[in-house]
Design a protein around this motif. Structure first.
Motif, PDB file in Angstrom:
ATOM      1  N   GLU A  98       0.889  -1.213   0.064  1.00  0.00           N
ATOM      2  CA  GLU A  98      -0.022  -0.080  -0.073  1.00  0.00           C
ATOM      3  C   GLU A  98       0.790   1.182  -0.012  1.00  0.00           C
ATOM      4  O   GLU A  98       0.542   2.200  -0.566  1.00  0.00           O
ATOM      5  CB  GLU A  98      -0.967   0.075   1.261  1.00  0.00           C
ATOM      6  N   PHE A  99       1.919   1.279   0.640  1.00  0.00           N
ATOM      7  CA  PHE A  99       3.016   2.209   0.628  1.00  0.00           C
ATOM      8  C   PHE A  99       4.066   1.946  -0.155  1.00  0.00           C
ATOM      9  O   PHE A  99       4.422   0.768  -0.413  1.00  0.00           O
ATOM     10  CB  PHE A  99       3.467   2.597   1.981  1.00  0.00           C
ATOM     11  N   ARG A 100       4.747   3.028  -0.868  1.00  0.00           N
ATOM     12  CA  ARG A 100       5.965   2.666  -1.371  1.00  0.00           C
ATOM     13  C   ARG A 100       6.927   2.216  -0.564  1.00  0.00           C
ATOM     14  O   ARG A 100       6.940   2.300   0.380  1.00  0.00           O
ATOM     15  CB  ARG A 100       6.366   4.114  -2.209  1.00  0.00           C
ATOM     16  N   GLU A 101       8.188   1.760  -1.244  1.00  0.00           N
ATOM     17  CA  GLU A 101       9.232   1.218  -0.357  1.00  0.00           C
ATOM     18  C   GLU A 101       9.945   2.370   0.469  1.00  0.00           C
ATOM     19  O   GLU A 101      10.444   3.462  -0.276  1.00  0.00           O
ATOM     20  CB  GLU A 101      10.184   0.475  -1.143  1.00  0.00           C
ATOM     21  N   VAL A 102       9.605   2.564   1.626  1.00  0.00           N
ATOM     22  CA  VAL A 102      10.032   3.744   2.542  1.00  0.00           C
ATOM     23  C   VAL A 102      10.985   3.176   3.745  1.00  0.00           C
ATOM     24  O   VAL A 102      10.891   1.972   4.075  1.00  0.00           O
ATOM     25  CB  VAL A 102       8.824   4.530   3.161  1.00  0.00           C
ATOM     26  N   THR A 103      11.787   4.080   4.041  1.00  0.00           N
ATOM     27  CA  THR A 103      12.513   3.959   5.504  1.00  0.00           C
ATOM     28  C   THR A 103      11.610   4.413   6.482  1.00  0.00           C
ATOM     29  O   THR A 103      11.297   5.818   6.751  1.00  0.00           O
ATOM     30  CB  THR A 103      13.781   4.711   5.225  1.00  0.00           C
ATOM     31  N   PRO A 104      11.015   3.640   7.403  1.00  0.00           N
ATOM     32  CA  PRO A 104      10.029   4.182   8.418  1.00  0.00           C
ATOM     33  C   PRO A 104      10.582   5.178   9.254  1.00  0.00           C
ATOM     34  O   PRO A 104       9.864   6.572   9.683  1.00  0.00           O
ATOM     35  CB  PRO A 104       9.803   3.077   9.097  1.00  0.00           C
ATOM     36  N   SER A 105      11.797   5.287   9.513  1.00  0.00           N
ATOM     37  CA  SER A 105      12.296   6.409  10.459  1.00  0.00           C
ATOM     38  C   SER A 105      12.500   7.698   9.665  1.00  0.00           C
ATOM     39  O   SER A 105      12.057   8.921  10.227  1.00  0.00           O
ATOM     40  CB  SER A 105      13.699   6.056  10.786  1.00  0.00           C
ATOM     41  N   THR A 106      12.844   7.445   8.200  1.00  0.00           N
ATOM     42  CA  THR A 106      12.844   8.755   7.473  1.00  0.00           C
ATOM     43  C   THR A 106      11.470   9.456   7.450  1.00  0.00           C
ATOM     44  O   THR A 106      11.351  10.658   7.533  1.00  0.00           O
ATOM     45  CB  THR A 106      13.446   8.412   5.986  1.00  0.00           C
TER      46      THR A 106
END
Length: 222
Positions: free
Chosen positions: A144-152
């Motif tokens: 559902e979300f793009r590949e993200v770095t959660p902390s960022t």
């Protein structure tokens, strides 16, 4: 008949003074003068300036954790994250002095508060951060979300929320905070959701126009 408590007035006034003057420059004398109390009565409500700060910080982090607790445990990751972002924006829009003080003073809690109180604030902030990062990671796993770095993404959202009270002035019209809440929420969610599949381009020879491709619009000719 007992006099009504002025504790809320003291806390609200202290938040404004901490915001305007900074915590170190603010004094209990100034707070007492602004509220219209003598120092003895002020110390009846709060034994020290740090006690006011601790209550202000605790109130904000606990309210945010309460918002987080309302997020359903099941359902679409997008809908769950959107609900939480929307509720956070709505909170920030209505708690301006308190939120400015929170973001202004949290980096210095080890210098401002007794060790046990500082540790308590940090632990609650950690719970918030880990919960939001888990929501973001889950949304990435499900696509559902793009590949993200959660902390960022987490700290980018926090940065946006921290700065909002510095420029936002609540309107007096009937729409109130609604437009701000919806626009900021959409901005955040549009930034993290996975791109939708591009529509297929018209078949060749079917006429001119604009075809949507993975790289954006391109002109087509007969």
């Amino acid at each position: 008949m007992p006099r009504p408590s002025r504790r809320d007035d003291v806390r609200t006034t202290a938040a404004r003074i901490f915001r305007e003057h900074g915590y170190l420059a603010a004094t209990m004398d100034l707070i007492a003068e602004e509220v219209g109390l003598n120092k003895g009565t002020l110390y009846h409500y709060y034994p020290a300036k740090s006690a006011i700060l601790y209550e202000l910080l605790s109130e904000q982090v606990d309210t945010t954790l309460e918002l987080l607790a309302r997020v359903p445990l099941t359902g679409s990751g997008y809908d769950r994250m959107r609900l939480f972002v929307r509720e956070q924006v709505a909170l920030v829009a209505t708690k301006q002095d308190e939120l400015v003080v929170f973001f202004q003073e949290v980096p210095w809690i080890d210098q401002r508060l007794p060790a046990e109180q500082a540790r308590s604030i940090r632990q609650r902030i950690y719970r918030y951060e880990e919960s939001v990062k888990a929501l973001l990671a889950e949304g990435s796993r499900t696509g559902e979300f793009r590949e993200v770095t959660p902390s960022t993404i987490l700290y980018s959202i926090i940065g946006l929320l921290a700065y909002l009270p510095s420029w936002y002035r609540r309107p007096t019209n009937a729409r109130g905070d609604g437009p701000l809440i919806e626009e900021v929420t959409a901005f955040v969610m549009n930034g993290i959701r996975a791109p939708e599949a591009a529509p297929e381009a018209p078949a060749a020879g079917k006429g001119g126009g604009v075809a949507l491709t993975a790289r954006g619009p391109r002109a087509t000719t007969r």
